[in-house]
Design a protein around this motif. Structure first.
Motif, PDB file in Angstrom:
ATOM      1  N   GLY A  82       0.817  -1.206   0.000  1.00 42.59           N
ATOM      2  CA  GLY A  82       0.000   0.000   0.000  1.00 42.59           C
ATOM      3  C   GLY A  82       0.847   1.250   0.000  1.00 42.59           C
ATOM      4  N   GLN A  83       0.184   2.359  -0.344  1.00 41.81           N
ATOM      5  CA  GLN A  83       0.886   3.644  -0.443  1.00 41.81           C
ATOM      6  C   GLN A  83      -0.082   4.770  -0.142  1.00 41.81           C
ATOM      7  OE1 GLN A  83       4.328   4.380  -1.765  1.00 41.81           O
ATOM      8  NE2 GLN A  83       3.777   6.299  -0.783  1.00 41.81           N
ATOM      9  N   LEU A 112       7.030  -3.835   6.613  1.00 42.20           N
ATOM     10  CA  LEU A 112       7.917  -2.689   6.787  1.00 42.20           C
ATOM     11  C   LEU A 112       7.210  -1.440   6.302  1.00 42.20           C
ATOM     12  CD1 LEU A 112      10.822  -1.741   7.542  1.00 42.20           C
ATOM     13  CD2 LEU A 112      11.412  -2.089   5.122  1.00 42.20           C
ATOM     14  N   LYS A 113       7.182  -0.431   7.150  1.00 41.02           N
ATOM     15  CA  LYS A 113       6.634   0.874   6.785  1.00 41.02           C
ATOM     16  C   LYS A 113       7.803   1.763   6.400  1.00 41.02           C
ATOM     17  CE  LYS A 113       3.289   2.412   9.354  1.00 41.02           C
ATOM     18  NZ  LYS A 113       2.498   3.037  10.428  1.00 41.02           N
ATOM     19  N   LEU A 114       7.660   2.484   5.268  1.00 41.85           N
ATOM     20  CA  LEU A 114       8.737   3.328   4.766  1.00 41.85           C
ATOM     21  C   LEU A 114       8.222   4.713   4.426  1.00 41.85           C
ATOM     22  CD1 LEU A 114       8.998   0.332   2.952  1.00 41.85           C
ATOM     23  CD2 LEU A 114      11.292   1.259   3.020  1.00 41.85           C
ATOM     24  N   LYS A 115       9.023   5.719   4.714  1.00 39.46           N
ATOM     25  CA  LYS A 115       8.739   7.084   4.263  1.00 39.46           C
ATOM     26  C   LYS A 115       9.142   7.138   2.797  1.00 39.46           C
ATOM     27  CE  LYS A 115      10.005  11.920   5.108  1.00 39.46           C
ATOM     28  NZ  LYS A 115       8.742  12.381   4.616  1.00 39.46           N
ATOM     29  N   ALA A 131       4.761   4.146   2.543  1.00 38.00           N
ATOM     30  CA  ALA A 131       4.454   2.859   1.921  1.00 38.00           C
ATOM     31  C   ALA A 131       4.502   1.749   2.959  1.00 38.00           C
ATOM     32  CB  ALA A 131       5.457   2.560   0.808  1.00 38.00           C
ATOM     33  N   MET A 132       3.772   0.675   2.659  1.00 36.79           N
ATOM     34  CA  MET A 132       3.830  -0.546   3.458  1.00 36.79           C
ATOM     35  C   MET A 132       4.202  -1.668   2.501  1.00 36.79           C
ATOM     36  SD  MET A 132       3.406  -1.798   6.562  1.00 36.79           S
ATOM     37  CE  MET A 132       2.267  -0.764   7.463  1.00 36.79           C
ATOM     38  N   VAL A 133       5.216  -2.443   2.883  1.00 39.14           N
ATOM     39  CA  VAL A 133       5.665  -3.544   2.041  1.00 39.14           C
ATOM     40  C   VAL A 133       5.838  -4.813   2.864  1.00 39.14           C
ATOM     41  CG1 VAL A 133       6.875  -1.994   0.436  1.00 39.14           C
ATOM     42  CG2 VAL A 133       8.156  -3.094   2.288  1.00 39.14           C
ATOM     43  N   LEU A 134       5.855  -5.921   2.144  1.00 39.80           N
ATOM     44  CA  LEU A 134       6.205  -7.208   2.713  1.00 39.80           C
ATOM     45  C   LEU A 134       7.553  -7.572   2.108  1.00 39.80           C
ATOM     46  CD1 LEU A 134       5.463  -9.757   4.333  1.00 39.80           C
ATOM     47  CD2 LEU A 134       4.294 -10.589   2.280  1.00 39.80           C
ATOM     48  N   PRO A 135       8.642  -7.431   2.904  1.00 39.23           N
ATOM     49  CA  PRO A 135       9.970  -7.760   2.363  1.00 39.23           C
ATOM     50  C   PRO A 135      10.075  -9.261   2.076  1.00 39.23           C
ATOM     51  CG  PRO A 135      10.150  -6.429   4.361  1.00 39.23           C
ATOM     52  CD  PRO A 135       8.721  -6.891   4.255  1.00 39.23           C
TER      53      PRO A 135
END
Length: 141
Positions: A82-83, A112-115, A131-135
């Protein structure tokens, strides 16, 4: 080469990707997605618009964030979940945009949440978000 697993990523870690946005990039993107808004493809119409000239699609700029996530941090194997984003300034043809992501928070030791930030060649923020990702999973030795 696989990207970094959640265990291998440090909070505060950053990665970037830069690209100069060309007229060709905008036309190709418009053709792929079907957004033929005159603000992007019609010089004469764009001159009468609020920016005075053609601009790149906002989502073309946002796509540069996807490049960083999928190729650099976390990297290959990452699933973009998501973003949230805000477009803060227009991107013009010829602008060099740098997309930067910064690891902010590990969620449930899985996500992982990223700016996410995109800046132009003048250092002006043109996109800001999160953003939210699944590494990818850690590779077995």
């Amino acid at each position: 080469m696989a990207g970094k697993s959640i265990e291998e990523i440090a909070i505060g870690e950053k990665a970037s990707f830069s690209k100069t946005i060309t007229e060709g990039d905008v036309y190709l993107y418009a053709g792929i997605i079907g957004d033929l808004n005159p603000a992007h493809i019609d010089e004469e119409a764009a001159k009468k618009g609020i920016f005075g000239k053609r601009i790149a699609h906002g989502m073309l700029t946002a796509g540069l964030v996807s490049t960083v996530l999928g190729m650099k941090l976390p990297g290959e194997g990452t699933i973009y979940m998501g973003q949230e984003l805000k477009f803060t300034k227009p991107v013009y043809f010829g602008d060099t945009i740098t997309a930067t992501v910064e690891a902010c928070e590990k969620v449930k030791d899985k996500f992982l949440k990223l700016k996410t930030t995109c800046t132009n060649q003048n250092g002006e923020v043109v996109l800001d978000g999160e953003a939210m990702v699944l590494p990818p999973k850690k590779e077995a030795n």
